[in-house]
Write an enzyme that holds these catalytic residues in place. Structure first.
Site, PDB file in Angstrom:
ATOM      1  N   ASP A 298      -0.694  -0.980   3.756  1.00 31.88           N
ATOM      2  CA  ASP A 298      -1.855  -0.200   4.905  1.00 31.88           C
ATOM      3  C   ASP A 298      -1.382   0.202   6.239  1.00 31.88           C
ATOM      4  O   ASP A 298      -0.664  -0.726   6.592  1.00 31.88           O
ATOM      5  CB  ASP A 298      -2.810  -1.446   4.686  1.00 31.88           C
ATOM      6  CG  ASP A 298      -3.440  -2.098   3.223  1.00 31.88           C
ATOM      7  OD1 ASP A 298      -2.949  -1.428   2.288  1.00 31.88           O
ATOM      8  OD2 ASP A 298      -4.496  -2.684   3.472  1.00 31.88           O
TER       9      ASP A 298
ATOM     10  N   HIS B 169       1.869  -4.117   4.557  1.00 31.25           N
ATOM     11  CA  HIS B 169       1.507  -2.929   5.488  1.00 31.25           C
ATOM     12  C   HIS B 169       2.572  -2.607   6.277  1.00 31.25           C
ATOM     13  O   HIS B 169       3.936  -2.724   6.473  1.00 31.25           O
ATOM     14  CB  HIS B 169       0.639  -3.901   6.996  1.00 31.25           C
ATOM     15  CG  HIS B 169      -0.450  -4.500   7.127  1.00 31.25           C
ATOM     16  ND1 HIS B 169      -0.550  -5.771   6.256  1.00 31.25           N
ATOM     17  CD2 HIS B 169      -1.630  -4.538   6.691  1.00 31.25           C
ATOM     18  CE1 HIS B 169      -1.763  -5.886   6.187  1.00 31.25           C
ATOM     19  NE2 HIS B 169      -2.620  -5.481   6.371  1.00 31.25           N
TER      20      HIS B 169
END
Length: 223
Positions: A42, A185
């Site tokens: 992300d 992430h």
């Protein structure tokens, strides 16, 4: 029999043996994939995206990149690099707000602007959407569906956003089973360092990195 003829026969036999060995060894690699998992990253693209993509490619991994629209618009070259590296690009809202606190019009703006930013950057038209923080409700789901997006949360949270160590991230990956998805992430240094070991962990368990099906929301073999 002349020596030349004997030499030719020996060469032919050697070639046949080599061909047989090669043809029987090749399927073993294919058979190693007994299941697929969804690696997701992300919040990109960012200043660490290039290094992350290099690490994923070197480790033979593919992943779904849930990009923020504002960063896709600012870094179109990195979006194209994600695609060129064999990754799938998906929608993670424009500014990463708490969508459940916004009006329907504001939610629509967050999602639609990200779709446009990613498309304009060369990332194709996303089919997957992850709401920031995994926060969703009926309104968020309906707006996403209106844009032909499948909402994707996760089965395992690596906690890399919360300072998880490289060892902890690898242990999180080890918990994945066929079809499941892990949250990671784009930016943590420990996540980048974990990539080679993530590949080793999956291989040891017969799992491969797969695509996420817009139909089922589960990890499947890449198309």
């Amino acid at each position: 029999m002349p020596k030349r003829a004997l030499a030719l026969l020996a060469t032919a036999a050697a070639l046949t043996t080599t061909a047989t060995t090669t043809s029987t060894a090749a399927p073993a690699h294919t058979a190693a994939c007994t299941g697929y998992v969804g690696l997701t990253f992300d919040d990109g693209p960012s200043g660490t995206t290039t290094r992350l993509l290099d690490a994923l490619r070197r480790s033979g991994l593919r992943a779904t990149m849930f990009n923020q629209g504002q960063y896709a618009a600012a870094n179109p070259g990195l979006v194209r690099a994600q695609v060129a590296a064999g990754m799938w690009v998906a929608n993670h809202s424009y500014t990463h707000p708490h969508l459940t606190r916004l009006s329907q019009a504001q939610i629509d703006s967050e999602i639609s602007r990200t779709q446009q930013a990613i498309t304009n950057a060369g990332g194709g038209t996303p089919k997957l959407f992850r709401p920031p923080y995994g926060e969703t409700n009926a309104t968020v789901k309906s707006v996403a569906a209106r844009h032909a997006l499948t909402e994707i949360i996760w089965d395992v949270d690596s906690q890399d956003w919360n300072g998880a160590s490289t060892d902890a991230i690898v242990r999180s990956v080890a918990r994945l089973t066929n079809g499941q998805i892990i949250l990671m992430h784009d930016w943590p240094a420990n996540t980048l360092a974990a990539v080679p070991r993530i590949a080793q962990t999956l291989t040891s368990r017969g799992l491969c990195s797969g695509a996420i099906s817009p139909r089922t929301g589960r990890a499947v073999a890449p198309p």
